[in-house]
Write a protein that holds these residues in place. Structure first.
Motif, short mmCIF file in Angstrom:
data_model
loop_
_atom_site.label_atom_id
_atom_site.label_comp_id
_atom_site.label_asym_id
_atom_site.label_seq_id
_atom_site.Cartn_x
_atom_site.Cartn_y
_atom_site.Cartn_z
N PRO A 113 1.15 -1.17 0.06
CA PRO A 113 -0.06 0.02 -0.09
C PRO A 113 0.46 1.17 -0.04
N TRP A 114 2.27 1.50 0.49
CA TRP A 114 2.99 2.55 0.97
C TRP A 114 3.49 2.17 -0.45
N LEU A 115 3.87 1.65 -1.46
CA LEU A 115 4.69 2.20 -3.10
C LEU A 115 4.15 3.44 -3.43
N PRO A 116 3.45 3.77 -3.48
CA PRO A 116 2.38 5.22 -4.39
C PRO A 116 3.05 6.41 -3.52
N THR A 117 3.26 6.40 -2.50
CA THR A 117 3.75 6.98 -1.76
C THR A 117 5.01 7.20 -1.54
N LEU A 118 5.49 6.15 -1.38
CA LEU A 118 7.32 6.38 -1.99
C LEU A 118 7.61 7.31 -3.00
N LEU A 119 7.07 6.54 -4.01
CA LEU A 119 7.20 6.84 -5.11
C LEU A 119 6.62 8.39 -5.61
N ALA A 120 5.36 8.83 -4.74
CA ALA A 120 5.21 10.35 -4.99
C ALA A 120 6.43 11.26 -3.99
N LEU A 121 7.48 10.56 -2.72
CA LEU A 121 8.37 11.17 -2.55
C LEU A 121 9.68 11.43 -3.32
N SER A 122 9.86 10.75 -4.22
CA SER A 122 11.09 10.22 -4.83
C SER A 122 10.97 11.23 -6.51
N VAL A 123 10.51 11.04 -6.79
CA VAL A 123 9.85 11.61 -8.28
C VAL A 123 10.48 13.19 -8.40
N LEU B 138 -1.13 11.70 2.91
CA LEU B 138 -0.25 10.18 2.98
C LEU B 138 1.06 9.67 3.52
N VAL B 139 1.85 10.64 3.09
CA VAL B 139 3.39 11.24 3.94
C VAL B 139 2.85 11.18 5.22
N HIS B 140 1.74 11.82 5.88
CA HIS B 140 2.15 12.05 7.56
C HIS B 140 1.43 10.68 7.52
N HIS B 141 0.02 9.68 7.32
CA HIS B 141 0.76 8.69 7.46
C HIS B 141 0.96 7.50 7.19
N LEU B 142 2.06 7.50 6.83
CA LEU B 142 3.10 6.82 6.10
C LEU B 142 4.32 6.35 7.48
N VAL B 143 4.12 8.29 8.45
CA VAL B 143 5.11 8.24 9.37
C VAL B 143 4.27 7.74 10.64
N ASP B 144 3.30 8.22 10.29
CA ASP B 144 2.14 7.59 11.72
C ASP B 144 2.39 5.97 12.26
N ALA C 109 13.87 8.97 14.16
CA ALA C 109 12.46 9.95 13.88
C ALA C 109 12.98 11.25 13.56
N GLU C 110 13.82 11.83 14.10
CA GLU C 110 14.33 12.68 14.05
C GLU C 110 15.21 13.09 12.41
N THR C 111 16.00 12.13 12.09
CA THR C 111 16.36 12.74 10.89
C THR C 111 15.47 12.56 9.90
N ALA C 112 14.05 11.37 9.66
CA ALA C 112 13.19 11.24 8.67
C ALA C 112 12.51 12.89 9.15
N ALA C 113 11.86 13.29 10.14
CA ALA C 113 11.61 14.39 10.10
C ALA C 113 12.06 15.45 9.91
N GLY C 114 13.40 15.60 9.53
CA GLY C 114 14.24 16.85 9.31
C GLY C 114 14.65 16.75 7.56
N LEU C 115 14.40 15.12 6.48
CA LEU C 115 14.80 15.58 5.50
C LEU C 115 12.85 15.71 5.36
N LEU C 116 11.90 15.33 6.16
CA LEU C 116 10.65 15.54 4.71
C LEU C 116 10.44 17.28 5.04
N ASP C 117 10.47 17.71 5.99
CA ASP C 117 10.68 18.74 6.85
C ASP C 117 11.37 19.44 5.49
N ALA C 118 12.96 19.58 5.13
CA ALA C 118 13.52 19.88 3.60
C ALA C 118 12.97 19.68 2.58
N LEU C 119 13.03 18.61 1.83
CA LEU C 119 11.29 18.09 1.10
C LEU C 119 10.71 18.98 1.31
#
Length: 376
Positions: A148-158, A304-310, A322-332
């Motif tokens: 179920p998470w494959l589309p969200t991973l693609l959306a983050l990386s386009v 959906l990204v926030h759902h994945l993180v939760d 957790a801190e690394t993921a949050a920081g990288l998502l904020d930067a993205l």
């Protein structure tokens, strides 16, 4: 409880070698690899205008980040020595030479013989994340929970909106190109590793794939390593994007292993809904509507990204990510996806040289100092 030892992980990245003036692909990989012989990480890819790098097996996000930077900077410096530029883009912005640039390898030649049109269009660049699993049986169960998470991973990386000298309208033009292969799809839910092996055997036997390595499931058991391999993403525009993808995939795997231990059944969204989500992610990235994989309803991609993180929150915290993921998502969120940035560079560029210069700088700019490369 997560597995006793945190899962190890690693990343394979594919890059383009582009002419610094015309922007066209340069078949310089053989020379570049001779230059880098003996150094761990670089390798040949399908086309001679591509270069693959593979990190060492890593235990932590910090270790993996250092590896990603090492390889990107080393390869970028070697590309300059060879008169070209290393560019992280899912597709070439300018026309490719097709099969004329095929790497001289027996397996690649057989792929081109059997599937000439598909092979000619497959000089695209992806990011493959490997995460260690305790066994192939665990791996098959993990794959069922990743679907179920494959589309969200693609959306983050386009990171491939431009191809053949034009904006294609896709955020990931690489995805529909690769999806033409008959096996480039989300994995089904398999009952066990034996069922997985039987399914792959049928695909190969029916001519849909040359061998196990060319069964291009978007997430699969690695044919070479004791890992699951997530293959859905475009190559990241920069090392931070690759790190974010890897951290989230490891969090998903760790969460899945916890669910397996607790005998929690996997989710079973229908294949059509996942495919619709992948199409939406490839078209829009994080800037348009997405498809909720559980309901099929329209959704906001960042929801959906926030759902994945939760969903992975406990695992990310336990892994120290957790801190690394949050920081990288904020930067993205602040700078946009690779596709957003490439489009902006495309609009700014007054020439192909301008575009290549900016994309090449984005590819390596996070590194501190170049790794010295001596000519052979």
């Amino acid at each position: 409880m997560i597995a006793r030892r945190p899962p190890t992980f690693g990343v394979e990245e594919e890059f383009l070698l582009l002419d610094p003036v015309s922007g066209h692909p340069v078949p310089a990989a053989p020379r570049l690899l001779r230059l880098l012989r003996g150094r761990p990480g670089p390798g040949a890819e399908l086309m001679r205008y591509q270069l693959e790098t593979a990190t060492r097996v890593c235990d932590s996000a910090g270790q993996l980040h250092a590896e990603l930077l090492r390889l990107r900077h080393m390869a970028s410096e070697a590309a300059r020595v060879c008169g070209c530029r290393l560019v992280a883009s899912g597709t070439s912005p300018y026309p490719t030479p097709g099969l004329a640039a095929l790497t001289d390898d027996l397996r690649y030649r057989e792929l081109a013989r059997r599937y000439p049109r598909l092979t000619a269009a497959s000089g695209t660049c992806a990011c493959h994340v490997h995460v260690g699993v305790p066994s192939r049986e665990h791996g098959v169960q993990v794959l069922a929970r990743l679907r179920p998470w494959l589309p969200t991973l693609l959306a983050l990386s386009v990171n491939s909106p431009v191809e053949n000298g034009r904006d294609t309208g896709w955020a990931s033009r690489r995805y529909p190109s690769q999806a033409r292969w008959p096996t480039a799809s989300p994995p089904p839910v398999f009952t066990d590793a034996a069922a997985y092996d039987r399914a792959l055997g049928k695909l190969i036997g029916h001519g849909a794939a040359l061998d196990e390595r060319s069964v291009y499931l978007l997430a699969r058991l690695s044919p070479r390593y004791p890992t699951i391999e997530v293959r859905v993403a475009d190559v990241g525009a920069d090392a931070d994007t690759a790190l974010l993808l890897a951290v989230l995939v490891r969090g998903l795997v760790a969460t899945a292993l916890t669910e397996i231990t607790a005998a929690k059944p996997p989710p079973r969204p229908c294949r059509a809904t996942i495919l619709a989500g992948l199409d939406a992610a490839a078209r829009h990235g994080l800037t348009g509507l997405a498809v909720d994989p559980w309901t099929g309803a329209r959704a906001q991609p960042w929801a959906l990204v926030h759902h994945l993180v939760d969903h992975t929150g406990r695992a990310l915290a336990t892994l120290g990510d957790a801190e690394t993921a949050a920081g990288l998502l904020d930067a993205l969120a602040a700078r946009g996806t690779g596709a957003d940035r490439q489009r902006a560079a495309w609009r700014r560029a007054k020439s192909p040289a301008d575009l290549v210069t900016e994309l090449a700088r984005t590819t390596w700019q996070a590194a501190d100092e170049p790794v010295p490369v001596t000519t052979a």
